[in-house]
Write a protein that holds these residues in place. Structure first.
Motif, PDB file in Angstrom:
ATOM      1  N   VAL A  23       0.856  -1.333   0.008  1.00 44.02           N
ATOM      2  CA  VAL A  23      -0.001  -0.065  -0.155  1.00 44.02           C
ATOM      3  C   VAL A  23       0.923   1.333   0.098  1.00 44.02           C
ATOM      4  O   VAL A  23       2.079   1.410   0.665  1.00 44.02           O
ATOM      5  N   GLY A  24       0.174   2.394  -0.801  1.00 40.37           N
ATOM      6  CA  GLY A  24       0.844   3.599  -0.912  1.00 40.37           C
ATOM      7  C   GLY A  24       2.322   3.912  -1.352  1.00 40.37           C
ATOM      8  O   GLY A  24       2.800   2.850  -1.807  1.00 40.37           O
ATOM      9  N   GLU A  25       2.775   5.182  -1.310  1.00 38.34           N
ATOM     10  CA  GLU A  25       4.096   5.632  -1.725  1.00 38.34           C
ATOM     11  C   GLU A  25       5.238   4.700  -1.143  1.00 38.34           C
ATOM     12  O   GLU A  25       6.273   4.211  -1.759  1.00 38.34           O
ATOM     13  N   ASN A  26       5.005   4.370   0.116  1.00 37.26           N
ATOM     14  CA  ASN A  26       6.108   3.771   0.925  1.00 37.26           C
ATOM     15  C   ASN A  26       5.851   2.302   0.570  1.00 37.26           C
ATOM     16  O   ASN A  26       6.773   1.404   1.194  1.00 37.26           O
ATOM     17  N   ARG A  27       5.056   1.829  -0.162  1.00 35.14           N
ATOM     18  CA  ARG A  27       4.856   0.265  -0.369  1.00 35.14           C
ATOM     19  C   ARG A  27       4.874  -0.396   0.892  1.00 35.14           C
ATOM     20  O   ARG A  27       5.708  -1.467   1.156  1.00 35.14           O
ATOM     21  N   THR A  28       4.275   0.046   1.972  1.00 35.19           N
ATOM     22  CA  THR A  28       4.050  -0.751   3.089  1.00 35.19           C
ATOM     23  C   THR A  28       3.345  -2.252   2.740  1.00 35.19           C
ATOM     24  O   THR A  28       2.274  -2.225   2.125  1.00 35.19           O
ATOM     25  N   VAL A  29       3.985  -3.118   3.290  1.00 34.91           N
ATOM     26  CA  VAL A  29       3.641  -4.609   3.152  1.00 34.91           C
ATOM     27  C   VAL A  29       2.941  -5.123   4.374  1.00 34.91           C
ATOM     28  O   VAL A  29       3.458  -5.157   5.334  1.00 34.91           O
ATOM     29  N   SER A  30       1.970  -5.883   4.342  1.00 34.48           N
ATOM     30  CA  SER A  30       1.406  -6.285   5.227  1.00 34.48           C
ATOM     31  C   SER A  30       0.552  -7.997   4.762  1.00 34.48           C
ATOM     32  O   SER A  30       0.031  -8.040   3.552  1.00 34.48           O
ATOM     33  N   ASP A  31       0.880  -8.902   5.625  1.00 32.54           N
ATOM     34  CA  ASP A  31       0.277 -10.188   5.486  1.00 32.54           C
ATOM     35  C   ASP A  31      -1.086 -10.186   6.152  1.00 32.54           C
ATOM     36  O   ASP A  31      -0.993  -9.868   7.430  1.00 32.54           O
ATOM     37  N   ILE A  32      -2.245 -10.567   5.635  1.00 30.89           N
ATOM     38  CA  ILE A  32      -3.478 -10.397   6.460  1.00 30.89           C
ATOM     39  C   ILE A  32      -3.938 -11.907   6.241  1.00 30.89           C
ATOM     40  O   ILE A  32      -3.825 -12.677   5.168  1.00 30.89           O
ATOM     41  N   THR A  33      -4.701 -12.213   7.340  1.00 33.50           N
ATOM     42  CA  THR A  33      -5.232 -13.910   7.199  1.00 33.50           C
ATOM     43  C   THR A  33      -6.701 -13.333   7.035  1.00 33.50           C
ATOM     44  O   THR A  33      -7.377 -12.342   7.420  1.00 33.50           O
ATOM     45  N   SER A  34      -7.544 -14.165   6.641  1.00 34.19           N
ATOM     46  CA  SER A  34      -9.080 -14.231   6.664  1.00 34.19           C
ATOM     47  C   SER A  34      -9.624 -13.827   7.980  1.00 34.19           C
ATOM     48  O   SER A  34     -10.631 -13.165   7.689  1.00 34.19           O
ATOM     49  N   ALA A  35      -9.013 -14.256   9.030  1.00 32.97           N
ATOM     50  CA  ALA A  35      -9.739 -13.790  10.448  1.00 32.97           C
ATOM     51  C   ALA A  35      -9.485 -12.375  10.457  1.00 32.97           C
ATOM     52  O   ALA A  35     -10.669 -11.721  11.231  1.00 32.97           O
ATOM     53  N   GLU A  36      -8.714 -11.619   9.898  1.00 34.08           N
ATOM     54  CA  GLU A  36      -8.586 -10.162  10.098  1.00 34.08           C
ATOM     55  C   GLU A  36      -9.655  -9.425   9.254  1.00 34.08           C
ATOM     56  O   GLU A  36      -9.703  -8.012   9.539  1.00 34.08           O
ATOM     57  N   VAL A  37     -10.075  -9.977   8.274  1.00 34.73           N
ATOM     58  CA  VAL A  37     -11.144  -9.108   7.244  1.00 34.73           C
ATOM     59  C   VAL A  37     -12.389  -9.807   7.573  1.00 34.73           C
ATOM     60  O   VAL A  37     -12.537 -11.218   7.542  1.00 34.73           O
ATOM     61  N   LYS A  38     -13.458  -9.031   7.373  1.00 33.84           N
ATOM     62  CA  LYS A  38     -14.936  -9.420   7.421  1.00 33.84           C
ATOM     63  C   LYS A  38     -15.066 -10.494   6.134  1.00 33.84           C
ATOM     64  O   LYS A  38     -15.795 -11.585   6.173  1.00 33.84           O
ATOM     65  N   GLU A  39     -14.873 -10.094   4.922  1.00 42.55           N
ATOM     66  CA  GLU A  39     -14.886 -10.700   3.871  1.00 42.55           C
ATOM     67  C   GLU A  39     -13.818 -10.830   2.749  1.00 42.55           C
ATOM     68  O   GLU A  39     -12.777  -9.989   2.899  1.00 42.55           O
ATOM     69  N   ILE A  40     -13.698 -11.992   2.035  1.00 43.47           N
ATOM     70  CA  ILE A  40     -12.084 -12.178   1.453  1.00 43.47           C
ATOM     71  C   ILE A  40     -12.804 -12.332  -0.246  1.00 43.47           C
ATOM     72  O   ILE A  40     -13.952 -12.963  -0.335  1.00 43.47           O
ATOM     73  N   VAL A  41     -12.092 -12.143  -1.227  1.00 47.21           N
ATOM     74  CA  VAL A  41     -12.367 -12.525  -2.594  1.00 47.21           C
ATOM     75  C   VAL A  41     -11.987 -14.029  -2.523  1.00 47.21           C
ATOM     76  O   VAL A  41     -10.691 -14.292  -2.292  1.00 47.21           O
ATOM     77  N   GLY A  42     -12.866 -14.934  -2.729  1.00 48.28           N
ATOM     78  CA  GLY A  42     -12.662 -16.354  -2.609  1.00 48.28           C
ATOM     79  C   GLY A  42     -12.409 -16.884  -4.058  1.00 48.28           C
ATOM     80  O   GLY A  42     -11.741 -17.985  -4.074  1.00 48.28           O
ATOM     81  N   GLY A  43     -12.691 -16.252  -4.699  1.00 54.23           N
ATOM     82  CA  GLY A  43     -12.337 -16.657  -6.332  1.00 54.23           C
ATOM     83  C   GLY A  43     -13.019 -15.930  -7.449  1.00 54.23           C
ATOM     84  O   GLY A  43     -13.841 -14.744  -7.078  1.00 54.23           O
ATOM     85  N   TYR A  44     -13.129 -16.177  -8.751  1.00 51.58           N
ATOM     86  CA  TYR A  44     -13.578 -15.494  -9.584  1.00 51.58           C
ATOM     87  C   TYR A  44     -13.796 -16.517 -10.999  1.00 51.58           C
ATOM     88  O   TYR A  44     -13.282 -17.497 -11.129  1.00 51.58           O
ATOM     89  N   TYR A  45     -14.851 -16.287 -11.580  1.00 46.28           N
ATOM     90  CA  TYR A  45     -15.148 -16.985 -12.886  1.00 46.28           C
ATOM     91  C   TYR A  45     -15.228 -15.824 -14.083  1.00 46.28           C
ATOM     92  O   TYR A  45     -15.706 -14.775 -13.853  1.00 46.28           O
ATOM     93  N   LEU A  46     -14.531 -16.068 -15.177  1.00 48.13           N
ATOM     94  CA  LEU A  46     -14.863 -15.326 -16.271  1.00 48.13           C
ATOM     95  C   LEU A  46     -15.735 -15.974 -17.382  1.00 48.13           C
ATOM     96  O   LEU A  46     -15.699 -17.217 -17.477  1.00 48.13           O
ATOM     97  N   VAL A  47     -16.813 -15.135 -17.582  1.00 47.33           N
ATOM     98  CA  VAL A  47     -17.745 -15.526 -18.624  1.00 47.33           C
ATOM     99  C   VAL A  47     -17.891 -14.733 -19.619  1.00 47.33           C
ATOM    100  O   VAL A  47     -17.826 -13.544 -19.527  1.00 47.33           O
ATOM    101  N   GLU A  48     -18.686 -15.311 -20.746  1.00 45.11           N
ATOM    102  CA  GLU A  48     -19.063 -14.611 -21.881  1.00 45.11           C
ATOM    103  C   GLU A  48     -20.451 -14.626 -21.941  1.00 45.11           C
ATOM    104  O   GLU A  48     -21.108 -15.190 -21.915  1.00 45.11           O
ATOM    105  N   ALA A  49     -21.146 -13.030 -22.115  1.00 44.09           N
ATOM    106  CA  ALA A  49     -22.491 -13.152 -21.909  1.00 44.09           C
ATOM    107  C   ALA A  49     -22.611 -11.765 -22.768  1.00 44.09           C
ATOM    108  O   ALA A  49     -21.938 -10.861 -23.170  1.00 44.09           O
ATOM    109  N   LYS A  50     -24.158 -11.652 -22.888  1.00 37.29           N
ATOM    110  CA  LYS A  50     -24.585 -10.379 -23.713  1.00 37.29           C
ATOM    111  C   LYS A  50     -24.525  -9.300 -23.159  1.00 37.29           C
ATOM    112  O   LYS A  50     -23.918  -8.218 -23.602  1.00 37.29           O
ATOM    113  N   ASP A  51     -24.812  -9.291 -21.615  1.00 37.22           N
ATOM    114  CA  ASP A  51     -24.865  -7.706 -21.019  1.00 37.22           C
ATOM    115  C   ASP A  51     -24.826  -8.284 -19.393  1.00 37.22           C
ATOM    116  O   ASP A  51     -24.701  -9.496 -19.305  1.00 37.22           O
TER     117      ASP A  51
END
Length: 115
Positions: free
Chosen positions: A57-85
């Motif tokens: 994060v930021g200009e100083n490039r501060t590094v932090s390791d975070i566990t799922s217990a430290e955040v309320k929600e995490i991005v668990g994955g993704y799908y790429l799909v093709e659709a009209k809209d």
């Protein structure tokens, strides 16, 4: 047709205390949903993500390791799909397996740049 990313946001399964049977049942729902999109010819890729997070994060490039217990929600994955809209992807997202766990699907259109 356009390409969209469905981003899956929610609690980490380990933090929810799911039993091995519940976890196996949940994975079956995920595989069924992915197979349904594959058979429809709209799935273009996707991955599950581990709960370990490293932020820089930021200009100083501060590094932090975070566990799922430290955040309320995490991005668990993704799908790429093709659709009209967006509406078509919203329809696909109706089968997202984790709504009952308070999960969220965020839909984003993939930007295309002329080169």
């Amino acid at each position: 047709m356009k390409n969209f990313m469905m981003i899956f946001i929610g609690a980490d399964y380990a933090d929810l205390g799911l039993s091995p049977e519940e976890l196996q049942n949940r994975m079956g729902k995920w595989f069924a949903w992915g197979n349904k999109m594959e058979q429809a010819g709209i799935l273009r890729g996707g991955e599950a993500l581990t709960p370990q997070i490293r932020r820089i994060v930021g200009e100083n490039r501060t590094v932090s390791d975070i566990t799922s217990a430290e955040v309320k929600e995490i991005v668990g994955g993704y799908y790429l799909v093709e659709a009209k809209d967006f509406d078509a992807v919203q329809e696909i997202a109706q089968d997202f397996p984790d709504y009952d766990l308070g999960g969220t699907v965020e839909i984003r259109e993939i930007m295309v740049f002329d080169r």
